[in-house]
Design a protein around this motif. Structure first.
Motif, mmCIF file in Angstrom:
data_model
loop_
_atom_site.group_PDB
_atom_site.id
_atom_site.type_symbol
_atom_site.label_atom_id
_atom_site.label_comp_id
_atom_site.label_asym_id
_atom_site.label_seq_id
_atom_site.Cartn_x
_atom_site.Cartn_y
_atom_site.Cartn_z
ATOM 1 N N LYS A 14 -4.756 -17.080 -13.175
ATOM 2 C CA LYS A 14 -4.338 -17.111 -11.771
ATOM 3 C C LYS A 14 -5.078 -18.216 -11.007
ATOM 4 C CE LYS A 14 -3.697 -14.302 -7.711
ATOM 5 N NZ LYS A 14 -3.955 -13.112 -6.949
ATOM 6 N N VAL A 15 -6.394 -18.278 -11.206
ATOM 7 C CA VAL A 15 -7.202 -19.268 -10.481
ATOM 8 C C VAL A 15 -6.819 -20.688 -10.909
ATOM 9 C CG1 VAL A 15 -9.539 -20.161 -10.095
ATOM 10 C CG2 VAL A 15 -9.139 -17.691 -10.135
ATOM 11 N N ALA A 64 -3.455 -21.760 -9.582
ATOM 12 C CA ALA A 64 -3.573 -22.061 -8.146
ATOM 13 C C ALA A 64 -4.253 -23.419 -7.958
ATOM 14 C CB ALA A 64 -4.371 -20.963 -7.441
ATOM 15 N N PHE A 65 -5.252 -23.696 -8.775
ATOM 16 C CA PHE A 65 -5.972 -24.977 -8.695
ATOM 17 C C PHE A 65 -5.023 -26.141 -8.968
ATOM 18 C CE2 PHE A 65 -8.300 -28.199 -11.311
ATOM 19 C CZ PHE A 65 -9.068 -28.750 -10.298
ATOM 20 N N GLU A 87 -2.439 -26.468 -6.083
ATOM 21 C CA GLU A 87 -3.004 -26.923 -4.816
ATOM 22 C C GLU A 87 -3.468 -28.385 -4.895
ATOM 23 O OE1 GLU A 87 -5.643 -24.207 -2.735
ATOM 24 O OE2 GLU A 87 -6.710 -25.930 -1.888
ATOM 25 N N GLU A 88 -4.139 -28.741 -5.974
ATOM 26 C CA GLU A 88 -4.642 -30.116 -6.080
ATOM 27 C C GLU A 88 -3.489 -31.120 -6.084
ATOM 28 O OE1 GLU A 88 -7.867 -31.462 -5.885
ATOM 29 O OE2 GLU A 88 -8.113 -29.417 -5.199
ATOM 30 N N VAL A 134 -8.449 -15.720 -14.734
ATOM 31 C CA VAL A 134 -8.684 -17.151 -14.961
ATOM 32 C C VAL A 134 -7.353 -17.907 -14.888
ATOM 33 C CG1 VAL A 134 -9.424 -18.858 -16.663
ATOM 34 C CG2 VAL A 134 -10.797 -16.821 -16.283
#
Lengths: 282, 270
Positions: free
Chosen positions: B10-11, B14-15, B18-19, B8
């Protein structure tokens, strides 16, 4: 043959940037002497397009961008995903197989998920067929994402003689698994393992990563051999190019060991299907 | 309901990364309350963007919630992010001196919107996007101020229940003091979420998880061991807060209308 899967994150609605992304990964794969590179679903446009579908549609016979892609396919076969404007104003979620500067095949997604977080049926026309086609690397069958989850679709490619089944995907991850990664990734692997084994074919699944409107695309691209064994697998979340050498002789040896193909009776199944479809009215 | 905290993390990192980069931002800004959610958000942001790219605004009202201010500061210090303390009482007091109120909810909402207003100004000033800290529990039961603490550019925590945020916090190394705190909206001293709702977060989350994630009918949740009263209370909180989770409806009178059939993603051309 050396196959590569480009697990990338396209930019939503930006054809030019995505062409550059393709170019970059094609070069990378070519340098590693890959014979084929497979991109994810809608790799040239991004996935959550909604009304942008009508703005990024390409006619492969006419679009300059396809001309450039075809030129790049002189050295390496390419499977991109894109919005196809097949006829003026008719849009499909499509995959193309490009080889030696030619378009060998276009598959239009048949099963358009339209429930919960998915709205494809609202924006795309529905494809009608699953048809394997000859390539320099044996007979290939193409599917797009949800197509793959229909075992009927996989069966049709099997009966049609596919030796390599290529799936391009933009599958968002949902739920957690103990091993790390998304729980839903297991569903795709399960089908990859089962279909490769029972069709005695290679199955290559290229899924995307990145985020769109909060959806996390799950990655986890993979390749199974005709005995149902995992050949290669990419991680979740990260962009990656995975490369594997496939020996097409393995299709023959698998079919000698397990004569699923020889013993199959599509004509009987067709009759049974016809009885079910035409006799059982709602 | 268990999550896999390293995955979680990691995701979500990354979110965030990236956003922000899609919108050409490198910095994020967070309202730090000293509570669990904003601390977790700050930990994730510091990891995703680097501590130098994260700004924490600590926005107390007068000298209330001293401990929370101390905890917010300790989070900022520990992460090495920039932080700034701004007392919102002059703005809030000026308003209520003209329009006096005793209704705690009105006062609390005003404070939440004052904080929002400062965060958005600092967002422009610092060229930093606001990271939301509302968790899935709060969003579902409507336990937040519309255009107040729920306002943000992106929300990394909105799909994690409160108890899952706690699980993630333990993995991230959020200080024990903050983990052990009773969750509060901070509208007034002594207020606790659980006291106000009348159920523990464990209970609320279990009920929500069965209703929402597992799509169980209310009867099945009651059969699983929760009281009818609790399940009905949660259901009515969900039903009555839909307006906090949606853009307001636009009266459709033309051939193409925003929100109805002019349909574009948030990340359009990003």
């Amino acid at each position: 043959m050396r196959i590569s899967l480009a697990q990338v994150a396209p930019r939503l609605g930006d054809l030019q940037k995505n062409f550059e992304l393709h170019h970059y990964f094609i070069e990378k794969a070519r340098k590693k002497k890959a014979d084929l590179i497979v991109f994810p679903e809608l790799s040239l446009t991004g996935y959550t397009l909604m009304d942008m579908v009508q703005e990024v549609g390409l006619n492969p016979a006419k679009a300059p961008l396809f001309k450039r892609l075809r030129a790049l396919s002189r050295d390496i076969d390419i499977v991109p995903g894109f919005v196809e404007e097949k006829e003026p104003g008719l849009f499909y979620n499509s995959a193309a197989y490009l080889s030696k500067g030619q378009i060998l095949h276009i598959h239009r997604k048949v099963f358009l998920p339209t429930y919960g977080m998915f709205e494809e049926g609202k924006f795309f026309g529905q494809g009608k067929n699953f048809r394997p086609f000859p390539t320099p690397f044996g007979k290939v069958g193409l599917m797009i994402c949800r197509d793959f989850l229909s075992f009927g679709a996989g069966y049709i490619l099997f009966v049609g003689g596919a030796e390599v089944i290529i799936v391009i995907s933009a599958a968002p991850g949902r739920g957690f698994s103990d091993e790390g990664g998304f729980a839903t990734s297991r569903m795709w692997e399960l089908m990859g393992e089962a279909l490769s084994f029972f069709s005695s074919s290679f199955v290559a699944y290229s899924n995307r990563v990145g985020f769109e409107d909060g959806k996390a695309f799950a990655g986890g691209s993979f390749i199974y051999n005709p005995l149902g064994n995992l050949v290669a697998k990419a991680p979740a979340v990260d962009e990656q190019l995975i490369i594997a050498d496939l020996d097409l002789e393995e299709v023959r040896s698998a079919r000698k060991k397990w004569p699923f193909k020889r013993d199959d009776r599509p004509e009987l199944l067709l009759q049974a299907l016809q009885r079910i479809v035409y006799d059982n009215e709602d | 309901m268990k999550i896999n905290p390293p995955f979680v993390e990691k995701v979500l990192c990354a979110f965030i990364k990236e956003e922000l980069s899609k919108f050409h931002y490198s910095r994020g800004i967070i309202g730090l309350s000293g509570g669990l959610d904003s601390s977790v958000c700050a930990f994730l942001a510091a990891k995703a963007l680097g501590p130098k790219n994260v700004i924490g605004l600590i926005l107390p009202y007068k000298k209330t919630f001293r401990e929370d201010v101390r905890d917010a500061r300790s989070v900022a210090r520990r992460l090495g992010i920039r932080s700034r303390l701004i007392d919102i009482s002059p703005m809030v007091d000026t308003y209520f001196s003209r329009f006096p109120a005793r209704d705690k909810i009105r006062i609390g909402n005003k404070m939440a919107r004052e904080r929002m207003s400062i965060l958005y100004d600092f967002s422009a000033k610092e060229k930093a996007l606001i990271l939301g800290t509302s968790n899935k529990t709060e969003l579902l039961i409507g336990y937040g101020t519309i255009h107040g603490d729920t306002a943000c550019a992106i929300n990394p925590l909105g799909d994690l229940y409160k108890t899952q945020v706690r699980e993630l916090a333990a993995h991230l190394g959020v200080p024990e003091r903050i983990l052990a705190k009773k969750p509060t909206a901070g509208l007034w001293p002594g207020q606790t979420d659980e006291g106000e709702i009348g159920l523990s977060y464990e209970e609320i989350d279990q009920i929500l998880f069965q209703l929402v994630d597992d799509r169980q009918p209310p009867e099945a949740v009651i059969a699983a061991g929760f009281s009818r009263e609790s399940v009905e209370k949660i259901l009515s909180l969900i039903r009555n807060s839909e307006f906090k989770r949606k853009m307001p409806p636009i009266a459709k009178i033309s051939s193409r209308t925003i929100g109805h059939d002019f349909l574009y993603p948030y990340d359009r051309n990003r």
